[in-house]
Design a protein around this motif. Sequence first.
Motif, PDB file in Angstrom:
ATOM      1  N   ASP A  81       3.259 -10.775  -5.375  1.00  0.00           N
ATOM      2  CA  ASP A  81       2.197 -11.071  -6.348  1.00  0.00           C
ATOM      3  C   ASP A  81       0.855 -10.466  -5.950  1.00  0.00           C
ATOM      4  O   ASP A  81      -0.206 -10.978  -6.325  1.00  0.00           O
ATOM      5  N   GLN A  82       0.891  -9.373  -5.212  1.00  0.00           N
ATOM      6  CA  GLN A  82      -0.347  -8.724  -4.785  1.00  0.00           C
ATOM      7  C   GLN A  82      -0.309  -7.246  -5.170  1.00  0.00           C
ATOM      8  O   GLN A  82       0.484  -6.475  -4.627  1.00  0.00           O
ATOM      9  N   VAL A  83      -1.158  -6.875  -6.109  1.00  0.00           N
ATOM     10  CA  VAL A  83      -1.229  -5.473  -6.521  1.00  0.00           C
ATOM     11  C   VAL A  83      -1.961  -4.639  -5.481  1.00  0.00           C
ATOM     12  O   VAL A  83      -1.592  -3.490  -5.207  1.00  0.00           O
ATOM     13  N   PHE A  84      -2.981  -5.232  -4.854  1.00  0.00           N
ATOM     14  CA  PHE A  84      -3.843  -4.455  -3.964  1.00  0.00           C
ATOM     15  C   PHE A  84      -3.279  -4.417  -2.544  1.00  0.00           C
ATOM     16  O   PHE A  84      -3.795  -5.048  -1.606  1.00  0.00           O
ATOM     17  N   THR A  85      -2.186  -3.672  -2.428  1.00  0.00           N
ATOM     18  CA  THR A  85      -1.603  -3.348  -1.125  1.00  0.00           C
ATOM     19  C   THR A  85      -1.334  -1.849  -1.117  1.00  0.00           C
ATOM     20  O   THR A  85      -1.225  -1.220  -2.178  1.00  0.00           O
ATOM     21  N   ARG A  86      -1.236  -1.269   0.077  1.00  0.00           N
ATOM     22  CA  ARG A  86      -0.994   0.175   0.154  1.00  0.00           C
ATOM     23  C   ARG A  86       0.282   0.559  -0.590  1.00  0.00           C
ATOM     24  O   ARG A  86       0.325   1.548  -1.321  1.00  0.00           O
ATOM     25  N   GLU A  87       1.321  -0.231  -0.365  1.00  0.00           N
ATOM     26  CA  GLU A  87       2.624   0.110  -0.931  1.00  0.00           C
ATOM     27  C   GLU A  87       2.598   0.084  -2.460  1.00  0.00           C
ATOM     28  O   GLU A  87       3.090   1.004  -3.126  1.00  0.00           O
ATOM     29  N   THR A  88       1.997  -0.963  -3.029  1.00  0.00           N
ATOM     30  CA  THR A  88       1.968  -1.081  -4.491  1.00  0.00           C
ATOM     31  C   THR A  88       1.050  -0.038  -5.103  1.00  0.00           C
ATOM     32  O   THR A  88       1.380   0.576  -6.130  1.00  0.00           O
ATOM     33  N   LEU A  89      -0.104   0.195  -4.492  1.00  0.00           N
ATOM     34  CA  LEU A  89      -1.011   1.218  -5.017  1.00  0.00           C
ATOM     35  C   LEU A  89      -0.372   2.603  -4.946  1.00  0.00           C
ATOM     36  O   LEU A  89      -0.556   3.429  -5.847  1.00  0.00           O
ATOM     37  N   ALA A  90       0.411   2.844  -3.895  1.00  0.00           N
ATOM     38  CA  ALA A  90       1.122   4.124  -3.792  1.00  0.00           C
ATOM     39  C   ALA A  90       2.156   4.247  -4.907  1.00  0.00           C
ATOM     40  O   ALA A  90       2.335   5.325  -5.497  1.00  0.00           O
ATOM     41  N   ALA A  91       2.826   3.146  -5.206  1.00  0.00           N
ATOM     42  CA  ALA A  91       3.814   3.161  -6.285  1.00  0.00           C
ATOM     43  C   ALA A  91       3.148   3.442  -7.627  1.00  0.00           C
ATOM     44  O   ALA A  91       3.664   4.219  -8.448  1.00  0.00           O
ATOM     45  N   VAL A  92       1.994   2.812  -7.849  1.00  0.00           N
ATOM     46  CA  VAL A  92       1.264   3.043  -9.102  1.00  0.00           C
ATOM     47  C   VAL A  92       0.854   4.508  -9.208  1.00  0.00           C
ATOM     48  O   VAL A  92       0.982   5.133 -10.274  1.00  0.00           O
ATOM     49  N   GLN A  93       0.391   5.051  -8.102  1.00  0.00           N
ATOM     50  CA  GLN A  93      -0.037   6.453  -8.121  1.00  0.00           C
ATOM     51  C   GLN A  93       1.141   7.396  -8.378  1.00  0.00           C
ATOM     52  O   GLN A  93       1.040   8.329  -9.190  1.00  0.00           O
ATOM     53  N   ASP A  94       2.266   7.147  -7.712  1.00  0.00           N
ATOM     54  CA  ASP A  94       3.443   7.995  -7.921  1.00  0.00           C
ATOM     55  C   ASP A  94       3.951   7.885  -9.361  1.00  0.00           C
ATOM     56  O   ASP A  94       4.343   8.884  -9.975  1.00  0.00           O
ATOM     57  N   LYS A 161      -6.744 -10.999 -14.299  1.00  0.00           N
ATOM     58  CA  LYS A 161      -7.698 -11.517 -13.318  1.00  0.00           C
ATOM     59  C   LYS A 161      -7.009 -11.960 -12.035  1.00  0.00           C
ATOM     60  O   LYS A 161      -7.604 -11.940 -10.960  1.00  0.00           O
ATOM     61  N   THR A 162      -5.752 -12.357 -12.154  1.00  0.00           N
ATOM     62  CA  THR A 162      -5.012 -12.810 -10.970  1.00  0.00           C
ATOM     63  C   THR A 162      -4.595 -11.657 -10.069  1.00  0.00           C
ATOM     64  O   THR A 162      -4.260 -11.868  -8.904  1.00  0.00           O
ATOM     65  N   ALA A 163      -4.608 -10.446 -10.605  1.00  0.00           N
ATOM     66  CA  ALA A 163      -4.191  -9.246  -9.867  1.00  0.00           C
ATOM     67  C   ALA A 163      -2.759  -9.364  -9.342  1.00  0.00           C
ATOM     68  O   ALA A 163      -2.408  -8.756  -8.333  1.00  0.00           O
ATOM     69  N   LYS A 164      -1.922 -10.118 -10.066  1.00  0.00           N
ATOM     70  CA  LYS A 164      -0.526 -10.261  -9.642  1.00  0.00           C
ATOM     71  C   LYS A 164       0.354  -9.128 -10.157  1.00  0.00           C
ATOM     72  O   LYS A 164       1.422  -8.868  -9.614  1.00  0.00           O
ATOM     73  N   VAL A 165      -0.074  -8.490 -11.235  1.00  0.00           N
ATOM     74  CA  VAL A 165       0.688  -7.385 -11.822  1.00  0.00           C
ATOM     75  C   VAL A 165      -0.293  -6.301 -12.245  1.00  0.00           C
ATOM     76  O   VAL A 165      -1.511  -6.525 -12.303  1.00  0.00           O
ATOM     77  N   THR A 166       0.231  -5.152 -12.552  1.00  0.00           N
ATOM     78  CA  THR A 166      -0.577  -4.095 -13.151  1.00  0.00           C
ATOM     79  C   THR A 166       0.326  -3.271 -14.055  1.00  0.00           C
ATOM     80  O   THR A 166       1.556  -3.347 -13.951  1.00  0.00           O
ATOM     81  N   LEU A 167      -0.291  -2.531 -14.943  1.00  0.00           N
ATOM     82  CA  LEU A 167       0.530  -1.700 -15.822  1.00  0.00           C
ATOM     83  C   LEU A 167      -0.001  -0.277 -15.864  1.00  0.00           C
ATOM     84  O   LEU A 167      -1.166  -0.008 -15.568  1.00  0.00           O
TER      85      LEU A 167
END
Length: 765
Positions: A81-94, A161-167
């Motif tokens: 439930d955390q979008v702001f991690t290196r792994e998740t941000l990398a996934a969003v970027q890819d 606002k919870t930053a649990k997901v992103t699209l």
Amino acid sequence: MENLERRIARWIMGHHRRWWFLVFTPLVVLMLATGIRNLEFAGNYRVFFSEDNPQLQAFDELEKTYTQDDNIIFLLIPENDQVFTRETLAAVQDLTKAAWKIPYSLRVDSLTNFQHTEARGDKLIVRSLVGNPEELSEEAIERIRKIALAEPLLVGKLLPKTAKVTLVNVAVQMPRQNEAREIPEVVAAARRIVDDIAFLYPHLKIRLSGMVFMNHAFSVAAMDDLSLLMFVSLGVMVVVLVLLLRNIWGLFATLLVITLSILVSLGIGGYLGIPFTPPSASAPLIILTVALANSVHILVIFYQGLTPGAKKAGREVAMQESLRLNLQPIFLTSLTTTIGFLTLNLSEVPPFRDMGNFVVIGITSSFILSVTFLPALMTLLPARERPMNWESAMMNHLAGFVVRHRGRLFGSMVGITLVLIAFIPQNELNDVFVHYLDERVEFRQDTDILNEHLGGLYRIDYPLDSGKANGIHDPDFLRDIDAFAKWLREQPEVIHINTITDTLKRLNKNLHGDDSAWNKLPNTRDMAAQYLLLYEIALPYGLDLNNQINVNKSATRLGATIRVLSTKEILALDRRAREWLEKNTRIQPTEGTSPTMMFTHIGARNARAMIGATTLALVLISLILVVALRSVKIGLVSMIPNLIPAAMAFGLWGIWVGEIGLALSVVTSMTLGIVVDDTIHFLSKYRRARQERNATPEEAAHYAFSRAGMPLIITTLVLVVGFLVLTLSSFYPNSGMGLMTALILAFALIADFLLLPPLLIRIKA
């Protein structure tokens, strides 16, 4: 009339003509069926709207001015439930990079490529919010998190606002030349990306939504209806007919007639260029269900007329008598049913017109085949007398009960009808287009999850025009837009507002040393123009402001993402918005536009159109009955039990469900021609007894029950079961229509058995 029926029956049963029917009918059908190859499937939600639909025209103008609104939404849900991690941000970027390669992609918006602005001395720096995620320190990630959660263009749009997901939102601009190929192509590309990202980042769950996936889901649901439900319906029909007819050859002949009717309908439809759409995909099932009635009526009387050990000559005599008794009622029922479905051409929804036309062709074909091909075939097939002792006894008991208690039955039926009619106002017109697909459909599941976190598909766009070139730089115009955006944000229905004024306020703050005191609109026209120019020059390809500002900069588009609301709530919000604009700004208020608004209005527009269609069907069918029965009194009185079933069904629906959507608005007109069929068969036998046998009204009622009662029970049972099969559809307009139609048909049989005979006896018809 009797002599005419006898002559026609004798002509049809002529020896040489029967062979002509048997040989040439299949050949003609196969020739017409070649048109099936011309059928084209249209699954885009736009097929629900005619070219002259004002909401579609407004939306087309919006897309022409800005960009197409077709999109794909990738919803990324991290396990922690955390979008702001290196792994998740990398996934969003890819995923963002991969999404640019989707066919027809026009723009990709995500958390990582959001164009963040900041000041460095006198310079405006515009760059992606996230650079290289793998190299980010914890402090850098925290800084990005704070920026993102303070950014109104991100929160509620790409990030809750919870930053649990992103699209990640991908705008797609398809050529719309061959959507049957284009949509699956885009969907397949998106799913490949999901598979790749899920493999690289197993901690993520990725859901897919958006208008492209909705179009695809509509298409898949329609094809499922055409394939799976067709076989289910066919299986149910076989079981019911075996139990009721108890003759395998009669079953075979009936199914053959139905199959040929469907082939003719689809073939002619293909030659006429009638498109296949989610609603019209149910046409073969409706033909299968409705067309069966003609064959059943002919076969039941045919079997009743057979003598023990009947040879070919005996079969011919029995079939000739069956045709004599059934020609008029079958012709009339086919005609009235055709009229009911033809009135669907007055619908505001093109797919319902297409469905009606497919069914009309099928019913017409069924009538022709039932009185030519079926009799010819049955005289060649083995047939034996079918004892109907228990059926006859049951009909005699029912007739006796109805005649004896006609007064009580009449009063009870009137009372029950009035009670149910009282609940009709409980129904509310409501179309939630994302709920057109039920929870079994993956798109619906993914979209429900999207709505839980961010909303998404429900949106209203307001094109706001200054009335002059470069008018968006006018401070007064900008203040009006900003005030409107502020008012919308205060509305409980609104999740997010996308407006150019937020960008201008951020730029004003940036160019004043990132001083939050300057987070407001620029005071002068020149300043606003310079800010936008600086910003647009710095933006990378594909992330410009063309989706918000028109070419000559005279107008802008304000988008409001809203919760999933009822039709009534959306119209109320839009009305309040326009009233607020008119009272508090100098902007000319315009009705909101979007697919949401299109579906919101179409239900009411279609309901109004179908009131006229139902009235027309009622007038035409009444005239037909008056002429056919040669009695104004009986013709008009007979319409009472034909109007009551729909009223009773909608009353029960008001108690049970309380919502009427797009599909249910066509049911009354569509079913009027079907429910009158039972009345015609009953009245035909009733009038024949009165005229040929000089029977009293009571005796005529007994005769009508004995000759028409069992066929009516069989056909109604088949019709009800057939339409109930439609309730298995994952496409709600089809399943809802099937359930409501089944209710109306069941009430129609009750009315024809318990209300019509007492009514006829009461008026001594």
